[in-house]
Design a protein around this motif. Structure first.
Motif, short mmCIF file in Angstrom:
data_model
loop_
_atom_site.label_atom_id
_atom_site.label_comp_id
_atom_site.label_asym_id
_atom_site.label_seq_id
_atom_site.Cartn_x
_atom_site.Cartn_y
_atom_site.Cartn_z
N SER A 59 33.14 34.56 54.66
CA SER A 59 31.98 35.07 55.39
C SER A 59 30.95 35.68 54.44
N VAL A 60 31.42 36.11 53.26
CA VAL A 60 30.53 36.63 52.22
C VAL A 60 30.72 35.79 50.97
N PRO A 61 29.68 35.06 50.53
CA PRO A 61 29.84 34.15 49.40
C PRO A 61 29.96 34.85 48.06
N GLY A 62 30.54 34.14 47.10
CA GLY A 62 30.64 34.64 45.74
C GLY A 62 29.36 34.38 44.96
N LEU A 63 29.32 34.91 43.74
CA LEU A 63 28.13 34.77 42.90
C LEU A 63 27.79 33.32 42.59
N THR A 64 28.83 32.51 42.32
CA THR A 64 28.59 31.13 41.92
C THR A 64 27.88 30.33 43.01
N ASN A 65 28.38 30.43 44.24
CA ASN A 65 27.76 29.67 45.32
C ASN A 65 26.36 30.18 45.66
N LYS A 66 26.15 31.48 45.53
CA LYS A 66 24.79 32.01 45.76
C LYS A 66 23.83 31.41 44.73
N PHE A 67 24.26 31.37 43.48
CA PHE A 67 23.44 30.81 42.42
C PHE A 67 23.17 29.32 42.67
N LEU A 68 24.23 28.58 42.99
CA LEU A 68 24.10 27.14 43.15
C LEU A 68 23.29 26.74 44.38
N SER A 69 23.24 27.61 45.38
CA SER A 69 22.54 27.26 46.62
C SER A 69 21.07 26.94 46.39
N ARG A 70 20.53 27.42 45.27
CA ARG A 70 19.12 27.13 44.95
C ARG A 70 18.93 25.69 44.47
N TYR A 71 20.00 25.07 44.01
CA TYR A 71 19.88 23.75 43.38
C TYR A 71 20.51 22.62 44.18
N VAL A 72 21.48 22.94 45.05
CA VAL A 72 22.21 21.88 45.76
C VAL A 72 21.40 21.34 46.94
N ASP A 73 21.87 20.22 47.47
CA ASP A 73 21.22 19.62 48.64
C ASP A 73 21.69 20.27 49.94
N LYS A 74 22.99 20.60 50.01
CA LYS A 74 23.54 21.18 51.23
C LYS A 74 24.55 22.29 50.89
N VAL A 75 24.65 23.27 51.80
CA VAL A 75 25.64 24.33 51.70
C VAL A 75 26.48 24.28 52.97
N ALA A 76 27.77 23.97 52.83
CA ALA A 76 28.67 23.90 53.98
C ALA A 76 29.37 25.25 54.14
#
Length: 367
Positions: free
Chosen positions: A125-142
């Motif tokens: 329910s609370v994302p880690g640092l890596t996924n927060k960072f990557l969310s700016r570059y990826v196409d989708k966040v599941a």
């Protein structure tokens, strides 16, 4: 389709990835997979055992406090990106998915820079640092919890659930009960503290054993391998009730879960995905030692919907544990109501949902 999967560090990142791979393999025999992890993570042992091609890069996580080690991590990240690009160019995947852990950082970032379709999968329910960072570059966040939406760009978010949920569906609960020595006629509660166990939960269960002996239900208590010997010595002193089965570890957990009426556990994302997909009520004891206290937030997500009861570790005693179990398992109305609400929160087709998002993304990019 050629798919690169990256995720590591803990089982919570690895097992959803493996569940996704297995589910895709069932329907698409021609799919090719490459798993990218680190040699120091659990994935380096678990993934090759599954017969999945594995390659590694060297990367470490950021320290949350100011540290000289973070300068080294930046260097390792940049080198990891270069190494990842080489691996990706050789494998030539149609899509890259990261399931969490710092190893995903350079792998998924490299894929985005190579214009390969990319997804990150956030289990908590609370994302880690890596996924927060990557969310700016990826196409989708599941995502698996609606509460995670607020941390990511709204246009990229898609709710899929956790692929691990798909693996517990359709198992034989009676066979599961018999495999661990449980009766097929009495209600059953499963108590465990994760794959390695949890000392505070073990201490509470041992103190509650005299009370359990008088109950009309049975208890399957999993100590974790590392705690089993110490727990066994304590149990010898207080006695082992006939209605309590004690095991160090359960190897066929999906099958056993299918025969369980109530679960007492930590609030890890994988456990929650499994129990909600089966509609099992739960008493969740969040670990207070995890990043951003995400386990308590996971647990509150279920309790807010009436699917679980939350028992904080600081309030955990033998008495409070038995009391919480009695309140649910001995009241058929509460038990039935919680089962229905747990089932509503489950996403048993999560693996196929995620693969559908992947397929649509690949097809869109090809156009």
């Amino acid at each position: 389709m050629k798919i690169v999967v990256s995720g590591g560090g803990t089982g919570g990142h690895i097992y959803p990835a493996l569940a996704l791979i297995r589910e895709i393999q069932k329907e698409h025999k021609d799919a090719e997979f490459l798993y990218i992890g680190t040699l120091t993570g659990l994935e380096s042992k678990i993934v090759p055992r599954e017969g999945i091609d594995f390659q590694s890069i060297h990367i470490t996580g950021f320290k949350r406090k100011l540290s000289f080690d973070n300068i080294k991590t930046v260097y390792r990240f940049l080198k990891g990106v270069r190494d990842s690009k080489k691996i990706l160019n050789q494998f030539n995947p149609d899509i890259v998915i990261g399931t969490g852990g710092y190893v995903c950082g350079p792998v998924v970032y490299a894929a985005s820079k190579l214009r390969i379709p990319t997804i990150v999968h956030e289990q908590n329910s609370v994302p880690g640092l890596t996924n927060k960072f990557l969310s700016r570059y990826v196409d989708k966040v599941a995502i698996c919890f609606e509460e995670a939406k607020e941390f990511f760009p709204p246009s990229k978010v898609v709710f899929t659930g956790n692929p691990r949920a798909s693996e517990v569906i359709g198992k034989d609960g009676i066979k599961g009960r018999l495999s661990v020595g449980l009766s097929t006629t009495k209600p059953a509660v499963l108590i465990f503290g994760g794959s390695r166990g949890a000392r505070p939960i073990n201490e509470a269960v041992v103190k509650g054993l005299p009370d359990f002996s008088e109950k009309p239900y049975q208890v399957l208590y999993v100590t974790g391998d590392v705690h089993f010997e110490a727990v066994s010595k304590e149990v010898e002193l207080v006695g082992n009730p006939q209605n309590v089965v004690i095991k160090p570890f359960i190897h066929n957990m999906p099958e056993v879960l299918a025969g369980i009426d109530l679960v007492v556990s930590r609030a890890g994302a994988t456990s929650i995905a499994e129990i909600t997909s089966l509609g099992i009520p739960s008493i969740l004891i969040p670990s207070p030692y995890v990043t951003n206290n995400h386990q308590e937030k996971n647990a509150r997500s279920l309790s807010d919907h009436g699917a679980a009861s939350v028992l904080l570790e600081k309030e955990l005693t033998g008495h409070s544990l038995v009391q919480h179990i009695d309140q649910i398992l001995l009241d058929s109305k509460i038990l039935h109501d919680m089962k229905q609400k747990s089932k509503k929160m489950g996403v048993p087709d999560s693996a196929s949902r995620l693969f559908k998002v992947m397929t649509e993304l690949v097809n869109t990019k090809r156009k």
